[in-house]
Design an enzyme around this catalytic site. Structure first.
Site, PDB file in Angstrom:
ATOM      1  N   ARG A  89       0.845  -1.201   0.000  1.00  0.00           N
ATOM      2  CA  ARG A  89       0.000   0.000   0.000  1.00  0.00           C
ATOM      3  C   ARG A  89       0.876   1.245   0.000  1.00  0.00           C
ATOM      4  O   ARG A  89       1.783   1.382   0.810  1.00  0.00           O
ATOM      5  CB  ARG A  89      -0.897   0.022   1.253  1.00  0.00           C
ATOM      6  CG  ARG A  89      -1.613   1.340   1.522  1.00  0.00           C
ATOM      7  CD  ARG A  89      -2.732   1.606   0.514  1.00  0.00           C
ATOM      8  NE  ARG A  89      -3.308   2.923   0.647  1.00  0.00           N
ATOM      9  CZ  ARG A  89      -4.357   3.230   1.387  1.00  0.00           C
ATOM     10  NH1 ARG A  89      -4.952   2.309   2.101  1.00  0.00           N
ATOM     11  NH2 ARG A  89      -4.808   4.465   1.410  1.00  0.00           N
ATOM     12  N   ARG A  98      -5.538   1.107  -4.820  1.00  0.00           N
ATOM     13  CA  ARG A  98      -4.723   0.564  -3.739  1.00  0.00           C
ATOM     14  C   ARG A  98      -4.744  -0.954  -3.725  1.00  0.00           C
ATOM     15  O   ARG A  98      -5.718  -1.568  -4.107  1.00  0.00           O
ATOM     16  CB  ARG A  98      -5.175   1.097  -2.400  1.00  0.00           C
ATOM     17  CG  ARG A  98      -6.631   0.800  -2.121  1.00  0.00           C
ATOM     18  CD  ARG A  98      -7.251   1.667  -1.106  1.00  0.00           C
ATOM     19  NE  ARG A  98      -7.282   3.019  -1.607  1.00  0.00           N
ATOM     20  CZ  ARG A  98      -7.778   4.040  -0.944  1.00  0.00           C
ATOM     21  NH1 ARG A  98      -8.306   3.874   0.220  1.00  0.00           N
ATOM     22  NH2 ARG A  98      -7.784   5.246  -1.440  1.00  0.00           N
ATOM     23  N   ASP A 101      -6.599  -1.634   1.624  1.00  0.00           N
ATOM     24  CA  ASP A 101      -7.067  -0.541   2.467  1.00  0.00           C
ATOM     25  C   ASP A 101      -7.697  -1.162   3.699  1.00  0.00           C
ATOM     26  O   ASP A 101      -8.633  -1.963   3.576  1.00  0.00           O
ATOM     27  CB  ASP A 101      -8.094   0.295   1.692  1.00  0.00           C
ATOM     28  CG  ASP A 101      -8.472   1.578   2.403  1.00  0.00           C
ATOM     29  OD1 ASP A 101      -7.668   2.073   3.216  1.00  0.00           O
ATOM     30  OD2 ASP A 101      -9.578   2.090   2.134  1.00  0.00           O
TER      31      ASP A 101
END
Length: 188
Positions: A89, A98, A101
């Site tokens: 990340r 991403r 998360d």
């Protein structure tokens, strides 16, 4: 989770990581949390969800988990950030693409930093939400009640969790969302 205890997190990803596609990344992240001082008490199903905000990248895989953790919300947030980093990340763009998360959604029934601080961020105009970031942890997540991709998975594991400010359960917040938003969150 019927009472307001423990921690609730939302998990998501829309890019592959070293663990593989987002589905595998979420499962691997949960396993890593289990070896990082967290007791993963329950996990929702995995869901396919449209990218938020629209056009920001591939669609997501989302889930939610209830964690027991012997530490503060800030301590848990540090663990979540370490696990995110293990899966590549990078915090380049707010609400951007991403690999992983991990969002801390709630710390039992606590309001952090306080009611005034929570209310300020919860009422932030939409045009300011992409530019402004809090300088401290705000809990419950100030916009959880607006997001089907958070509430649908949470309803799997904590339908009766009650928001300490809004005085609504997850089930009630989810029912208040437009039917279209709810229908876009599809179990895998």
């Amino acid at each position: 989770m019927k009472s307001n205890d423990g921690f609730l997190i939302a998990l998501g990803g829309n890019l592959p990581s070293t663990a593989g596609p987002p589905e595998r990344t979420l499962r691997a992240a949960l396993a890593m949390l289990g070896t990082s001082g967290c007791d993963v008490a329950s996990v929702s199903r995995l869901y396919h969800t449209p990218c938020f905000p629209p056009g920001a990248g591939p669609d997501y895989v989302n889930a939610a988990a209830h964690l027991d953790f012997d530490g503060t919300a800030a301590d848990l947030l540090a663990v979540l950030h370490r696990v995110e980093a293990e899966f590549g990340r990078e915090r380049v763009q707010r609400w951007g693409r991403r690999t992983l998360d991990l969002d801390l959604i709630a710390a039992g029934g606590r309001v952090l930093p306080d009611l005034q601080g929570f209310t300020r961020w919860q009422r932030l105009p939409p045009k300011d939400q992409t530019r402004a970031t809090p300088d401290r942890l705000i809990l419950p997540h100030p916009r959880m009640q607006d997001r089907a991709f958070v509430l649908v998975p949470l309803a799997d594991i904590a339908p009766d969790w009650r928001h300490p400010v809004l005085d609504l359960t997850v089930r009630e917040m989810l029912a208040a969302l437009p039917a279209l938003a709810r229908s876009e969150v599809i179990a895998l």
